[in-house]
Design a protein around this motif. Structure first.
Motif, PDB file in Angstrom:
ATOM      1  N   LEU A   8       0.834  -1.205   0.000  1.00 55.21           N
ATOM      2  CA  LEU A   8       0.000   0.000   0.000  1.00 55.21           C
ATOM      3  C   LEU A   8       0.868   1.253   0.000  1.00 55.21           C
ATOM      4  CD1 LEU A   8      -2.857   1.178   0.184  1.00 55.21           C
ATOM      5  CD2 LEU A   8      -2.621   1.100   2.663  1.00 55.21           C
ATOM      6  N   GLY A   9       1.934   1.230   0.770  1.00 59.07           N
ATOM      7  CA  GLY A   9       2.851   2.375   0.789  1.00 59.07           C
ATOM      8  C   GLY A   9       3.512   2.592  -0.560  1.00 59.07           C
ATOM      9  N   ALA A  10       3.913   1.498  -1.219  1.00 62.22           N
ATOM     10  CA  ALA A  10       4.537   1.614  -2.537  1.00 62.22           C
ATOM     11  C   ALA A  10       3.553   2.188  -3.552  1.00 62.22           C
ATOM     12  CB  ALA A  10       5.046   0.259  -3.001  1.00 62.22           C
ATOM     13  N   LYS A  14       3.884   5.753  -5.596  1.00 66.22           N
ATOM     14  CA  LYS A  14       3.773   5.855  -7.052  1.00 66.22           C
ATOM     15  C   LYS A  14       2.687   6.846  -7.437  1.00 66.22           C
ATOM     16  CE  LYS A  14       5.583   1.330  -8.263  1.00 66.22           C
ATOM     17  NZ  LYS A  14       5.340   0.043  -8.875  1.00 66.22           N
ATOM     18  N   ALA A  15       1.587   6.813  -6.711  1.00 61.66           N
ATOM     19  CA  ALA A  15       0.492   7.739  -7.010  1.00 61.66           C
ATOM     20  C   ALA A  15       0.903   9.181  -6.748  1.00 61.66           C
ATOM     21  CB  ALA A  15      -0.742   7.382  -6.186  1.00 61.66           C
ATOM     22  N   VAL A  16       1.680   9.402  -5.697  1.00 67.58           N
ATOM     23  CA  VAL A  16       2.140  10.752  -5.365  1.00 67.58           C
ATOM     24  C   VAL A  16       3.222  11.204  -6.337  1.00 67.58           C
ATOM     25  CG1 VAL A  16       3.391  12.078  -3.608  1.00 67.58           C
ATOM     26  CG2 VAL A  16       1.486  10.622  -2.939  1.00 67.58           C
ATOM     27  N   SER A  17       4.030  10.279  -6.807  1.00 71.72           N
ATOM     28  CA  SER A  17       5.150  10.666  -7.665  1.00 71.72           C
ATOM     29  C   SER A  17       4.703  11.146  -9.043  1.00 71.72           C
ATOM     30  CB  SER A  17       6.133   9.516  -7.798  1.00 71.72           C
ATOM     31  OG  SER A  17       5.558   8.447  -8.518  1.00 71.72           O
ATOM     32  N   LYS A  18       3.577  10.661  -9.538  1.00 70.11           N
ATOM     33  CA  LYS A  18       3.112  11.097 -10.859  1.00 70.11           C
ATOM     34  C   LYS A  18       2.789  12.585 -10.886  1.00 70.11           C
ATOM     35  CE  LYS A  18       1.620   6.612 -12.434  1.00 70.11           C
ATOM     36  NZ  LYS A  18       0.539   5.774 -12.916  1.00 70.11           N
ATOM     37  N   PRO A  19       2.020  13.107  -9.933  1.00 71.83           N
ATOM     38  CA  PRO A  19       1.787  14.561  -9.954  1.00 71.83           C
ATOM     39  C   PRO A  19       3.070  15.364  -9.751  1.00 71.83           C
ATOM     40  CG  PRO A  19       0.197  13.492  -8.513  1.00 71.83           C
ATOM     41  CD  PRO A  19       1.181  12.457  -8.936  1.00 71.83           C
ATOM     42  N   VAL A  20       3.985  14.832  -8.950  1.00 71.77           N
ATOM     43  CA  VAL A  20       5.263  15.526  -8.747  1.00 71.77           C
ATOM     44  C   VAL A  20       6.023  15.585 -10.075  1.00 71.77           C
ATOM     45  CG1 VAL A  20       7.518  15.360  -7.616  1.00 71.77           C
ATOM     46  CG2 VAL A  20       5.448  14.965  -6.299  1.00 71.77           C
ATOM     47  N   LEU A  80      14.517  10.862 -12.869  1.00 73.95           N
ATOM     48  CA  LEU A  80      15.528  10.702 -11.829  1.00 73.95           C
ATOM     49  C   LEU A  80      15.090  11.366 -10.528  1.00 73.95           C
ATOM     50  CD1 LEU A  80      18.391   9.774 -11.008  1.00 73.95           C
ATOM     51  CD2 LEU A  80      19.193  12.018 -11.757  1.00 73.95           C
ATOM     52  N   ILE A  81      14.586  12.574 -10.625  1.00 72.92           N
ATOM     53  CA  ILE A  81      14.149  13.293  -9.416  1.00 72.92           C
ATOM     54  C   ILE A  81      12.971  12.584  -8.766  1.00 72.92           C
ATOM     55  CG2 ILE A  81      13.103  15.444  -8.601  1.00 72.92           C
ATOM     56  CD1 ILE A  81      14.971  16.897 -10.545  1.00 72.92           C
ATOM     57  N   VAL A  82      12.038  12.085  -9.583  1.00 81.35           N
ATOM     58  CA  VAL A  82      10.898  11.353  -9.025  1.00 81.35           C
ATOM     59  C   VAL A  82      11.378  10.087  -8.327  1.00 81.35           C
ATOM     60  CG1 VAL A  82       8.840  10.041  -9.637  1.00 81.35           C
ATOM     61  CG2 VAL A  82       9.180  12.326 -10.555  1.00 81.35           C
ATOM     62  N   GLU A  83      12.299   9.373  -8.945  1.00 86.23           N
ATOM     63  CA  GLU A  83      12.840   8.164  -8.313  1.00 86.23           C
ATOM     64  C   GLU A  83      13.571   8.507  -7.010  1.00 86.23           C
ATOM     65  OE1 GLU A  83      12.416   4.936  -9.070  1.00 86.23           O
ATOM     66  OE2 GLU A  83      11.044   5.612 -10.627  1.00 86.23           O
TER      67      GLU A  83
END
Length: 169
Positions: A8-10, A14-20, A80-83
């Motif tokens: 769930l955390g992963a 991933k869901a948060v990283s897309k808007p970022v 890279l920044i998202v990762e």
């Protein structure tokens, strides 16, 4: 219990990283300095990874590495920044969990230590009380001997005397 929470955390990361990532792409389009910064990050990352890959595969590393075009560089920098963002959040969560677990373990150990300390104290108190009772018993026996009542405290002797009296009757 931990595995579903980890999944769930992963998914949340991933869901948060897309808007970022989308926000970073928009910022790279609006701000030329930020875009140039993103491109330089991507180019440096591209050079490093290419050199590492060439060393791994045994190819020459002194050849000139072609730079990425601007759009691919921006996309690579954003990725890279998202990762890095996802990795940092996951690392922080892991560190937080380890510290929480460590504090919990320390509390359990402290409670166990306190119980052990209380048991030791109770043991010492009982040993002291036994010693006092032993001393009082010795005093009573000495007092009885002085007053001629030694037979009262010696049950074996008294039992044999009562047994002899019972047999003779």
């Amino acid at each position: 219990m931990v595995l579903p929470l980890l999944k769930l955390g992963a998914l949340t990361l991933k869901a948060v990283s897309k808007p970022v990532a989308n926000m970073l792409k928009r910022q790279a389009g609006y701000a030329p300095k930020f875009r140039q910064f993103m491109i330089s990050i991507a180019q440096a990352n591209h050079r490093i990874t290419t050199k590492i890959q060439r060393r791994i595969y045994g190819h020459a590393t002194d050849v000139k590495i072609r730079p990425l075009d601007e759009e691919k560089a921006v996309q690579a920098a954003v990725d890279l920044i998202v990762e890095l963002f996802v990795f940092t959040v996951a690392g922080a969560a892991l560190i937080f969990e380890v510290q929480r677990s460590s504090r919990s373990e320390a509390k359990r150990e402290e409670a166990h230590r306190q119980k052990l300390e209380a048991l030791k104290q109770r043991n010492e108190d009982l040993a002291t009380e036994i010693e006092l009772l032993r001393h009082e018993l010795e005093e009573l026996e000495q007092l009885a001997k002085r007053q001629g009542l030694s037979g009262i405290f010696k049950f074996e002797q008294a039992n044999t005397e009562w047994g002899n009296l019972a047999r003779s009757s």
